[in-house]
Design a protein around this motif. Sequence first.
Motif, mmCIF file in Angstrom:
data_model
loop_
_atom_site.group_PDB
_atom_site.id
_atom_site.type_symbol
_atom_site.label_atom_id
_atom_site.label_comp_id
_atom_site.label_asym_id
_atom_site.label_seq_id
_atom_site.Cartn_x
_atom_site.Cartn_y
_atom_site.Cartn_z
ATOM 1 N N UNK A 163 48.296 -39.147 -32.871
ATOM 2 C CA UNK A 163 47.206 -40.097 -33.105
ATOM 3 C C UNK A 163 45.811 -39.467 -33.038
ATOM 4 N N UNK A 164 45.460 -38.718 -31.984
ATOM 5 C CA UNK A 164 44.094 -38.173 -31.921
ATOM 6 C C UNK A 164 43.763 -37.254 -33.095
ATOM 7 N N UNK A 165 44.746 -36.511 -33.565
ATOM 8 C CA UNK A 165 44.497 -35.545 -34.641
ATOM 9 C C UNK A 165 44.251 -36.221 -35.983
ATOM 10 N N UNK A 166 44.682 -37.468 -36.138
ATOM 11 C CA UNK A 166 44.497 -38.164 -37.418
ATOM 12 C C UNK A 166 43.560 -39.358 -37.280
ATOM 13 N N UNK A 167 42.776 -39.375 -36.196
ATOM 14 C CA UNK A 167 41.737 -40.392 -36.050
ATOM 15 C C UNK A 167 42.230 -41.762 -35.658
ATOM 16 N N UNK A 168 43.244 -41.825 -34.819
ATOM 17 C CA UNK A 168 43.796 -43.107 -34.389
ATOM 18 C C UNK A 168 43.848 -43.193 -32.872
ATOM 19 N N UNK A 175 43.555 -45.421 -43.122
ATOM 20 C CA UNK A 175 42.172 -45.367 -43.599
ATOM 21 C C UNK A 175 41.715 -46.695 -44.197
ATOM 22 N N UNK A 176 42.501 -47.760 -44.027
ATOM 23 C CA UNK A 176 42.118 -49.065 -44.585
ATOM 24 C C UNK A 176 41.216 -49.855 -43.645
ATOM 25 N N UNK A 177 40.906 -49.285 -42.466
ATOM 26 C CA UNK A 177 40.034 -49.980 -41.519
ATOM 27 C C UNK A 177 40.713 -51.127 -40.812
ATOM 28 N N UNK A 216 48.637 -53.109 -48.968
ATOM 29 C CA UNK A 216 47.575 -52.785 -48.025
ATOM 30 C C UNK A 216 46.195 -52.769 -48.674
ATOM 31 N N UNK A 217 46.133 -52.550 -49.971
ATOM 32 C CA UNK A 217 44.866 -52.767 -50.659
ATOM 33 C C UNK A 217 44.543 -54.259 -50.683
ATOM 34 N N UNK A 218 45.559 -55.054 -50.934
ATOM 35 C CA UNK A 218 45.394 -56.520 -50.969
ATOM 36 C C UNK A 218 44.948 -57.037 -49.599
#
Length: 458
Positions: A202-207, A259-261, A439-441
């Motif tokens: 998680x920390x390495x991929x921004x989570x 990365x979808x926030x 996930x875009x939706x």
Amino acid sequence: MALARRLLATACAVTRTTDFAVRWSGARFFLPDVFVARFANLGGIDPALMSAQFEGARSFADERWVRYWEKIAADHAATADRSLATLSAAIGLTAVSVEGLLRDDDQAVVGSLARLIEPAASFLADRGPQPQVDQLKRFIQGHVSSDDAATEHLKQATIAVDSLVKMATYQTIAAWPGWSPGRMRAYRTAQRISEALVRAIAPAVGLTTESIAVRVDGEDVRGYAVFPSGELACAAVLVTNGLDGTAQELLFPLLKYRDRGLALVVMEMPGTYLYKQPMSGNSELIYGAMIDHLSRHPRIDGDRIGMFGLSFGGYWSTRMAATSPRLRCIVTCATPTHRSLGPHGAIGVPEVMVVAMRRTLGAANLRDLGPKLGALSLRKMYNRITVPLLIISGDADTVVDPRDSSDLANALPQAELRLYVGDDHCAMGHYREWMDFAFEWLRDKLAAEVPLTRTSDL
């Protein structure tokens, strides 16, 4: 599953002779075709190999089934141990082992694992719903450098991650579909390894990650959350799977959408695995309590919560759309809503799954199962759903009647149906395609309408 196979599966279920027949046919014959794709996708395993392994399983009985799959899992655990030992020696860390990860939930152990596998963090995080069979080779080739030591670290880290994912996959198959002592042992093993992996990368991929517990209706309801890094409150999606699904089956592929926030919270369906009580209409209380809890979480914007359910989890995402005022949008996939809950819905269901359905619903016998399923029909609730729904289905679903999805879409003014021609349960042949779209939706439907609030101001 062809009609003849479905009828034979039903006959064996009624006469309780499935395990006798499996000795000769192998388990593959009695399972829906989608099972191969489902678990091959989870582990990044060649579907032909997975199919052969299901054919090699010659009993659904607890210990024989579990031993068969745990032996395969143990081979991958041994590979992971060798790579972790090599990495530990190279950087001077106390060795991290599979046994240690299973025995010790200490953050220090996960921290050591994180240091060892950091170069391969994106290998797991980017694999998505349908990883390529040769993903390991491609990843290593795409990240080699002129530094031989760094390249060797990358190689061993990637092998370790891949082996741990495959170990968790085979333990998940061993656990399917739950309930018995051996299967629950395998379930806990898969759960521990999966969560340790996600926490480590998680920390390495921004989570950031968090275990969420809610006490409701006599149950300790558990969710596992993945948040974007930072301090801002964000939209959230509660994700739930079906009658025989586990959290890790969703957790691994969902990392791709980090990365979808969106905060992503995975919980298993009431009545399965660790739950004490059968699933019923009252299970609304469990989902409602989790949704209410999320609405108060400091990292979640309580006005921007969606829900995403697969198979029987889709039943619950649809039902909660009708009953929870906090939900803003819904994705539902391969959802039984009415037709699939009738008597014909059990045709072709193998005996091991019939037993799981009975236990999930608290049915005393097959005669009792039909009314309990029928009582769950959502048809009278359609007019109470006012939020947008994205409905996913394969039109050749052999598990759930795809007309349920069409009926639901036709009944709702804000429904969007994506029906995949020729595809099976959960549209597994188009898994990556529809998950990307979903996930875009969700991101669009949960877009912020007001500035977000920093958690430090709450």
